[in-house]
Enzyme design. Structure first.
Site, PDB file in Angstrom:
ATOM      1  N   ASN A 151      16.313  16.913  39.957  1.00 55.38           N
ATOM      2  CA  ASN A 151      16.046  17.190  38.541  1.00 55.38           C
ATOM      3  C   ASN A 151      17.176  17.992  37.890  1.00 55.38           C
ATOM      4  O   ASN A 151      17.433  17.845  36.688  1.00 55.38           O
ATOM      5  CB  ASN A 151      14.727  17.943  38.398  1.00 55.38           C
ATOM      6  CG  ASN A 151      13.529  17.032  38.611  1.00 55.38           C
ATOM      7  OD1 ASN A 151      13.619  15.817  38.461  1.00 55.38           O
ATOM      8  ND2 ASN A 151      12.394  17.615  38.964  1.00 55.38           N
ATOM      9  N   GLY A 176      23.434   7.858  27.424  1.00 56.92           N
ATOM     10  CA  GLY A 176      23.879   8.055  28.795  1.00 56.92           C
ATOM     11  C   GLY A 176      23.801   6.745  29.552  1.00 56.92           C
ATOM     12  O   GLY A 176      22.737   6.127  29.648  1.00 56.92           O
ATOM     13  N   SER A 190      24.013   4.732  32.910  1.00 56.12           N
ATOM     14  CA  SER A 190      23.927   4.923  34.360  1.00 56.12           C
ATOM     15  C   SER A 190      24.398   3.716  35.151  1.00 56.12           C
ATOM     16  O   SER A 190      24.548   3.796  36.367  1.00 56.12           O
ATOM     17  CB  SER A 190      22.473   5.223  34.744  1.00 56.12           C
ATOM     18  OG  SER A 190      21.664   4.076  34.528  1.00 56.12           O
ATOM     19  N   ASP A 243      17.922   0.036  32.227  1.00 59.20           N
ATOM     20  CA  ASP A 243      17.339   0.731  31.078  1.00 59.20           C
ATOM     21  C   ASP A 243      18.408   1.155  30.076  1.00 59.20           C
ATOM     22  O   ASP A 243      18.289   0.900  28.876  1.00 59.20           O
ATOM     23  CB  ASP A 243      16.546   1.961  31.538  1.00 59.20           C
ATOM     24  CG  ASP A 243      15.322   1.588  32.340  1.00 59.20           C
ATOM     25  OD1 ASP A 243      14.783   0.489  32.132  1.00 59.20           O
ATOM     26  OD2 ASP A 243      14.901   2.394  33.198  1.00 59.20           O
ATOM     27  N   SER A 244      19.453   1.812  30.554  1.00 61.19           N
ATOM     28  CA  SER A 244      20.513   2.234  29.635  1.00 61.19           C
ATOM     29  C   SER A 244      21.292   1.037  29.120  1.00 61.19           C
ATOM     30  O   SER A 244      21.753   1.023  27.974  1.00 61.19           O
ATOM     31  CB  SER A 244      21.443   3.240  30.311  1.00 61.19           C
ATOM     32  OG  SER A 244      22.038   2.700  31.487  1.00 61.19           O
ATOM     33  N   LYS A 247      -0.057  -8.888  16.329  1.00 56.98           N
ATOM     34  CA  LYS A 247      -0.655  -8.414  15.085  1.00 56.98           C
ATOM     35  C   LYS A 247      -0.575  -9.464  13.977  1.00 56.98           C
ATOM     36  O   LYS A 247      -1.519  -9.624  13.191  1.00 56.98           O
ATOM     37  CB  LYS A 247       0.054  -7.129  14.639  1.00 56.98           C
ATOM     38  CG  LYS A 247      -0.583  -6.457  13.441  1.00 56.98           C
ATOM     39  CD  LYS A 247      -1.977  -5.926  13.761  1.00 56.98           C
ATOM     40  CE  LYS A 247      -2.542  -5.096  12.621  1.00 56.98           C
ATOM     41  NZ  LYS A 247      -1.858  -3.786  12.507  1.00 56.98           N
ATOM     42  N   CYS A 251      -5.655  -2.972   2.158  1.00 60.71           N
ATOM     43  CA  CYS A 251      -5.529  -3.047   3.620  1.00 60.71           C
ATOM     44  C   CYS A 251      -6.864  -3.078   4.369  1.00 60.71           C
ATOM     45  O   CYS A 251      -7.523  -4.103   4.415  1.00 60.71           O
ATOM     46  CB  CYS A 251      -4.643  -1.897   4.114  1.00 60.71           C
ATOM     47  SG  CYS A 251      -3.843  -2.244   5.715  1.00 60.71           S
ATOM     48  N   TYR A 281      -8.404   5.558  13.550  1.00 62.77           N
ATOM     49  CA  TYR A 281      -8.246   5.154  14.942  1.00 62.77           C
ATOM     50  C   TYR A 281      -6.772   4.868  15.231  1.00 62.77           C
ATOM     51  O   TYR A 281      -5.969   4.696  14.332  1.00 62.77           O
ATOM     52  CB  TYR A 281      -9.087   3.913  15.247  1.00 62.77           C
ATOM     53  CG  TYR A 281      -8.794   2.741  14.333  1.00 62.77           C
ATOM     54  CD1 TYR A 281      -7.741   1.864  14.599  1.00 62.77           C
ATOM     55  CD2 TYR A 281      -9.559   2.520  13.195  1.00 62.77           C
ATOM     56  CE1 TYR A 281      -7.462   0.807  13.759  1.00 62.77           C
ATOM     57  CE2 TYR A 281      -9.288   1.460  12.348  1.00 62.77           C
ATOM     58  CZ  TYR A 281      -8.246   0.601  12.636  1.00 62.77           C
ATOM     59  OH  TYR A 281      -7.962  -0.445  11.798  1.00 62.77           O
ATOM     60  N   LYS A 298      -9.217   2.939  -2.174  1.00 58.59           N
ATOM     61  CA  LYS A 298      -9.519   2.395  -0.853  1.00 58.59           C
ATOM     62  C   LYS A 298     -10.827   2.983  -0.318  1.00 58.59           C
ATOM     63  O   LYS A 298     -11.020   4.200  -0.294  1.00 58.59           O
ATOM     64  CB  LYS A 298      -8.358   2.705   0.099  1.00 58.59           C
ATOM     65  CG  LYS A 298      -8.432   2.022   1.451  1.00 58.59           C
ATOM     66  CD  LYS A 298      -7.154   2.299   2.242  1.00 58.59           C
ATOM     67  CE  LYS A 298      -7.121   1.580   3.578  1.00 58.59           C
ATOM     68  NZ  LYS A 298      -5.864   1.854   4.317  1.00 58.59           N
ATOM     69  N   GLY A 306      22.409   1.162  35.112  1.00 60.89           N
ATOM     70  CA  GLY A 306      21.125   0.518  35.359  1.00 60.89           C
ATOM     71  C   GLY A 306      20.657  -0.268  34.152  1.00 60.89           C
ATOM     72  O   GLY A 306      21.240  -0.226  33.068  1.00 60.89           O
ATOM     73  N   GLU A 364       0.838  -1.205   0.000  1.00 60.87           N
ATOM     74  CA  GLU A 364       0.000   0.000   0.000  1.00 60.87           C
ATOM     75  C   GLU A 364       0.872   1.254   0.000  1.00 60.87           C
ATOM     76  O   GLU A 364       1.870   1.334   0.719  1.00 60.87           O
ATOM     77  CB  GLU A 364      -0.884  -0.015   1.249  1.00 60.87           C
ATOM     78  CG  GLU A 364      -1.786   1.188   1.422  1.00 60.87           C
ATOM     79  CD  GLU A 364      -2.614   1.121   2.700  1.00 60.87           C
ATOM     80  OE1 GLU A 364      -3.511   1.964   2.868  1.00 60.87           O
ATOM     81  OE2 GLU A 364      -2.358   0.222   3.535  1.00 60.87           O
TER      82      GLU A 364
END
Length: 580
Positions: free
Chosen positions: A390, A306, A308, A312-313, A191, A152, A121, A115, A310, A42
């Site tokens: 912060n 960055g 750390s 996530d990084s 999906k 689609c 949505y 189409k 931890g 498409e």
């Protein structure tokens, strides 16, 4: 008998010349394979989705030129039917364009189909630019086969639940031998299975074989996984193209029997298992492709993160290395006086395992100088408490953006979905950057994916010390995430209900509901007192945190979408509103 080439390509939105080159290359290969037609996804000429580029006069002119060039290209690869997705101009009242499918042969448009069902949505907003096509079926005889065409969303409403019009039924009434559906179906957890379920039901109901051709590649927040397929009513999926990569495959369709075979007429390879990839493996491949294409399309060769110490990084770095290579990833650790020695050591161990460079840039002097400057000014203010926490995050964010500017690296943010949801992040600090890799992973999923990467590699890419340590922002003495938040094992279940709700898979939703319900069952383990409505109280608390953080998410960089409802274009809420 019809020979059909599935051209699962990776177009770039707006790169009309580059996309046309992809079409031409695929068509040449299709002709060598003896194909009668080659089918593209498409809006394959523009890439999905061009959005407000369609309002730009220069883009409109370039699109007109590209359409003319497309006709010329079909003359070069002669005697081949091209099925191409393009925006076409619409005359009369309504929008200026239609989302169209063209069948072209030797420079002549033999069929056009517009189409009918334009989704508006979640991440879709096609009605913003396109006018719906008429309620008609379009069929063309090619190599003795009556081929019907759809785009689609037109194939997703066969049960009539979402729209008053059912293009699949209309097409079935035209009695084609084969249905060809061109798609730009973005990838998310579950999906692929959903596509198979919806189109298997329609194929069975109408007794029609079909080909589903999807695009592949990362485009901003969305990733398309390809996974194009051929389906027969009785067995279901009989062929599936590669996932997360371009693919070009020619199939033979035996019109009299309504079945597919290999290009040579032999047995097709056994399609992948119905359950597909494991969830962590899906997440890994989706993020890797999303980053690789985002960096390539935006002109970044290297990234900076960055580090750390931890999880996530660490996970962000590991995924970046897989996507781009270790020599294109830079880690910077920026310890403060609140950083544990273990965090710096863990960062070093991580980067050694990943084979990437680690730079050390302490921030204590900068933080102190900012405090001294503010205290000596007419503000007479020395940051403390939350302001000081912060400030440290913003100093780090500023340093990382400076490196990004100076060296031309793409800065990757490292926030996960749990933190982004409740605002446990610092605007203009750790939210700085151009793309977030793990922003649609809940914290518990971050740990799970980290362990999956280690298992897949057969070694500790992410050291056990990082996987086992309690999460902490390390912006205050002895700080832990649980000082401000419920345990992630519980918080994540609440967030799933509040953010995704009915979009969750049934098993996942049931587990989340059970976790919340368990809070209201029986006495507290420590005090022995009845916990009453603790679960509902937690939901109200978390709902408030989500609402108060909407302004942060509005200013945050895009994240790679993995789930049915991710932060970004698929979740649009007002900032100045009463949410609960």
């Amino acid at each position: 008998m019809l020979n059909l080439t599935i051209a699962q390509i990776n177009p770039t939105i707006g790169d009309l010349d580059g996309n046309l080159a992809l079409h031409l290359e695929a068509a040449r290969r299709a002709r060598l394979d003896g194909a009668d037609l080659v089918v593209f996804p498409e809006l394959s000429l523009t890439g999905y989705y061009p959005a407000d580029l369609l309002d730009d006069e220069d883009f409109q002119r370039r699109l007109d030129v590209a359409l003319a060039d497309l006709l010329t290209a079909t003359r070069e690869v002669s005697s081949l039917h091209w099925v191409v997705g393009v925006p076409t101009r619409h005359d009369g009242p309504g929008k200026a364009y239609r989302n169209s499918l063209l069948v072209i042969r030797d420079g002549e448009v033999l069929l056009d189909y517009h189409k009918q069902l334009l989704p508006t949505y979640n991440v879709f907003d096609e009605r913003r630019h396109f006018e719906p096509g008429p309620d008609v079926a379009r069929v063309l005889r090619i190599a003795g086969t009556q081929v019907g065409f759809m785009i689609c969303e037109d194939g997703w409403n066969d049960e009539g639940k979402d729209y008053a019009v059912n293009p699949f039924q209309r097409l079935a009434d035209a009695a084609p031998d084969l249905v060809v559906s061109i798609n730009a179906s973005p990838s998310q957890i579950g999906k692929r299975d959903l596509r198979h379920q919806v189109f298997r039901a329609a194929s069975w109901r109408h007794r029609l074989p079909l080909v589903f051709v999807n695009q592949v590649g990362g485009h901003d927040q969305l990733v398309y996984d390809g996974a194009s397929f051929a389906m027969e009513p009785e067995p279901g999926v009989v062929f599936e193209a590669a996932r997360f990569e371009s693919d070009l495959t020619t199939l033979r369709f035996e019109t009299d029997r309504g079945v597919f075979s290999s290009r040579e007429g032999g047995v097709l390879p056994i399609p992948p298992a119905a359950d597909g990839l494991s969830t962590p493996e899906f997440q890994r491949r989706q993020i890797v492709l999303g980053l690789r294409d985002y960096a390539r399309r935006c002109g970044f060769e290297r990234v900076v993160v960055g580090c750390s110490g931890g999880i996530d990084s660490a996970l962000t770095l590991a995924l970046a290395v897989e996507a781009l290579g270790a020599d294109r990833v830079l880690a910077i650790t920026m310890p403060s006086r609140f950083s544990s020695s273990g965090s710096v050591d863990d960062s070093r161990a991580l980067c050694e395992q990943l084979g990437i460079a680690l730079e050390v840039c302490p921030i204590e002097d900068v933080v102190r100088q900012v405090g001294d400057t503010m205290a000596a000014s007419t503000l007479a203010l020395r940051p403390s408490g939350l302001a000081l926490e912060n400030l440290q995050a913003r100093v780090r964010g500023t340093l990382l953006m400076t490196v990004s500017n100076a060296r031309g690296h793409l800065l990757l943010t490292t926030g996960n979905k749990s933190e982004i949801a409740v605002g446990y992040c610092t605007l203009y600090g750790d939210t700085n950057g151009g793309l977030g890799l793990i922003g649609d992973l809940y914290k518990t999923e971050v740990f799970a994916l980290g362990r999956h990467l280690n298992a897949a590699a057969g070694r500790a890419l992410i050291p056990a010390a990082i996987l086992d340590k309690p999460p902490s922002a390390e912006l205050a003495p002895d700080q832990r995430d649980t000082d401000s938040l419920p345990p992630y094992e519980l918080l994540d279940e609440v967030l799933k209900l509040l953010i995704e709700g009915e979009r969750l898979a049934p098993q996942e939703r049931a587990a989340a509901q059970a976790a919340v319900a368990a809070l209201d069952a029986g006495p507290d383990a420590r005090s022995g007192e009845d916990r009453g409505d603790e679960g509902q109280a937690l939901i109200v608390r978390v709902k408030g945190m989500i609402a108060r953080s909407e302004y942060k998410r509005r200013q945050a960089p895009p994240i790679i979408r993995l789930r049915g409802r991710a932060f970004g274009s698929g979740r649009q809420l007002p900032i100045a509103a009463k949410h609960y």
